[in-house]
Design an enzyme around this catalytic site. Structure first.
Site, PDB file in Angstrom:
ATOM      1  N   HIS A 131      29.896   0.742  31.785  1.00  0.00           N
ATOM      2  CA  HIS A 131      31.023   1.669  32.009  1.00  0.00           C
ATOM      3  C   HIS A 131      31.476   2.302  30.687  1.00  0.00           C
ATOM      4  CE1 HIS A 131      31.506  -0.402  35.941  1.00  0.00           C
ATOM      5  NE2 HIS A 131      31.252  -1.477  35.208  1.00  0.00           N
ATOM      6  N   SER A 155      27.701  24.308  11.435  1.00  0.00           N
ATOM      7  CA  SER A 155      28.522  25.232  12.200  1.00  0.00           C
ATOM      8  C   SER A 155      28.783  26.444  11.324  1.00  0.00           C
ATOM      9  CB  SER A 155      29.828  24.541  12.568  1.00  0.00           C
ATOM     10  OG  SER A 155      30.844  25.505  12.778  1.00  0.00           O
ATOM     11  N   LYS A 173      30.797  20.199   9.760  1.00  0.00           N
ATOM     12  CA  LYS A 173      30.033  19.757  10.933  1.00  0.00           C
ATOM     13  C   LYS A 173      28.527  19.635  10.734  1.00  0.00           C
ATOM     14  CE  LYS A 173      31.065  20.588  14.966  1.00  0.00           C
ATOM     15  NZ  LYS A 173      31.424  21.199  16.239  1.00  0.00           N
ATOM     16  N   GLU A 219      21.085  17.637  21.997  1.00  0.00           N
ATOM     17  CA  GLU A 219      21.801  18.439  23.001  1.00  0.00           C
ATOM     18  C   GLU A 219      20.840  19.352  23.757  1.00  0.00           C
ATOM     19  OE1 GLU A 219      25.749  20.041  21.488  1.00  0.00           O
ATOM     20  OE2 GLU A 219      24.903  19.152  19.681  1.00  0.00           O
TER      21      GLU A 219
END
Ligand code: ARG
Length: 465
Positions: free
Chosen positions: A163, A284, A290, A297
């Protein structure tokens, strides 16, 4: 009028007064995607021509001219000199047309006893067999990397989750090996799908077979097929083997996407378990701090794309009467794209995994003071004779007090623990360290170091590494 431009009705022109409307030509043409079948198409045609000669269906000099001509076409394609024409519709007609340009009339004898329906089916079987083998090998390479990274980090313990809540600590190696077994099942499915790919459809003709005395077994043998389709109608309309390939690639993408999701989480500041190498992340354009895990992804995103191709072809096939229908030309782009996508990802993932940094200190701190040893505390009481449900209750209380007072399980004194259950003894605290918790899981397939070492050996033996 019809002489104004040469078009595919050069090939089937007899009955037609006009060439297709230009917009129809663009709709009908598949050359822009099926030209990748050119080499397997030529291999299939050479085997077909040899068989036609051996069976006395075409003359030896015609067969020789055809074979030499097809070899020249192959060389032209390799050199990038072949001009593929949309008005010649597809790869089969482009190659046959060029062959006839090169060798003249004999070129027109190649298509004896064959139809584009069994020809395209043959090409797809040959192409998919090659690609499935290549992907199988690429997955194996990736598995080897996962095994090596697992082994090199055998001492690293990470929190295990259910979970997405801290559950029980596990060896990092155990976690990575879980993916090796998923990918092994994908390999098994690829090998299984390959069995259905490995059948020769050529000789089915358009749908009903042919009037010529062809020898399908000889063609199957020459092209290395294990079997021959037993029913000509099935041979030209079967696309199961493409669907099976897509479904296997889809499952592979499920696994790669799940791994990607973990990498994304682990690479976040919040988890901080790993740091992906600069070569596999991007910056970025606005936020200088970043480092984005784009590769992972993209893998997660491209899973959707591959599933889409599976759904697309299932839908194309579901309402088709026998035998060939032009709908079936839609079988190609999706599976080609799925194959390209998987190759692209498998070119990146092994290197990304082998270069990722594992932040051992940070991982160690993550385990400090968490409650993932609670099950072991309960198991301790069970070993002293308490029924598991009661033990669960006692430890639940200890956890709740710990949380309220901001301390870890290992911060408790023996006296305080005895206040909760008289069964606690001095030896309990030593059983609650992450190492002790991990190594206590000695069941087959468990995360104890000893078991994981065995698992590594089993995995290595399975894949020959
Ligand atoms: N380009 C076609 C395909 O990919 C080849 C078969 C065409 N057959 C036909 N009868 N028009 O399906």
């Amino acid at each position: 009028m019809s002489g104004e431009r040469e078009s595919s009705n050069v090939m089937w022109g007899g009955r037609f007064q006009k060439p297709p409307h230009v917009a129809v030509q663009a709709l009908n043409a598949s050359i822009h995607f099926d030209k990748r079948l050119a080499f397997v198409d030529i291999a299939g045609s050479i085997a077909h021509a040899r068989m036609l000669f051996r069976q006395g269906i075409i003359a030896q000099d015609d067969a020789e001219r055809i074979i030499a001509g097809l070899q020249s076409v192959r060389t032209e394609i390799e050199r990038g000199e072949m001009v593929f024409r949309e008005d010649l519709e597809d790869v089969h007609m482009n190659i046959e047309h060029r062959l006839t340009e090169l060798i003249g009339e004999a070129g027109g004898r190649l298509h004896t006893g064959r139809s584009r329906n069994d020809q395209v089916a043959l090409d797809m079987h040959l192409y998919l067999r090659e690609q499935v083998d290549a992907i199988h090998e690429e997955i194996r390479v990736f598995e080897r990397v996962l095994i090596d990274v697992a082994e090199a980090n055998l001492d690293v313990i990470i929190p295990g989750y259910t979970h997405l809540q801290r559950a029980q600590p596990v060896l990092f190696a155990h976690h990575l090996l879980a993916y090796v077994w998923m990918f092994e099942r994908d390999c098994e499915r690829l090998r299984d799908a390959r069995k259905r790919i490995d059948a020769l459809p050529l000789g089915a003709g358009a749908l009903a077979g042919t009037t010529f005395p062809i020898d399908r077994a000889a063609v199957a043998e020459e092209l290395g097929f294990d079997r021959i389709y037993e029913n000509s109608m099935d041979a030209v309309s079967d696309r199961d083997y493409i669907l099976e390939t897509l479904s296997t690639l889809s499952l592979f993408m499920v696994h790669l996407s799940r791994l990607s999701e973990e990498l994304i989480l682990w690479n976040s500041t919040e988890f901080g378990f790993i740091e992906l190498d600069d070569a596999f992340t991007t910056g970025s354009s606005i936020m200088p701090q970043k480092k984005n895990p784009d590769v992972a992804e993209l893998a997660r995103g491209k899973a959707g794309r591959v599933f889409g191709h599976l759904t697309g072809l299932l839908t194309v096939c579901k309402g088709l009467p026998l035998a060939y229908n032009k709908d079936l030309q839609e079988d190609k782009e999706g599976v080609f794209d799925a194959i390209d996508t998987v190759h692209l990802l498998l070119a990146v993932f092994p290197a990304m995994i082998s270069t990722m940094g594992i932040k051992r200190e940070r991982i160690k701190r993550a385990l400090d003071g968490d409650f993932s040893a609670a099950t072991d505390m309960a198991d301790y009481l069970v070993r002293k004779g308490l029924p598991f449900r009661q033990a669960h209750e006692v430890v639940g209380r200890i956890v709740s007090v710990s949380i309220r007072e901001g301390r870890a399980l290992t911060d408790w004194s023996i006296d305080a623990l005895r206040g909760e259950s008289a069964l606690f003894d001095d030896d309990v605290l030593a059983k609650l360290t992450p190492e002790a918790v991990v190594n206590a899981r000695m069941s087959h397939g468990g995360t104890a170091r000893e078991r994981v070492l065995e698992q590594l050996a089993t995995a290595r033996a399975r894949i020959g590494h």
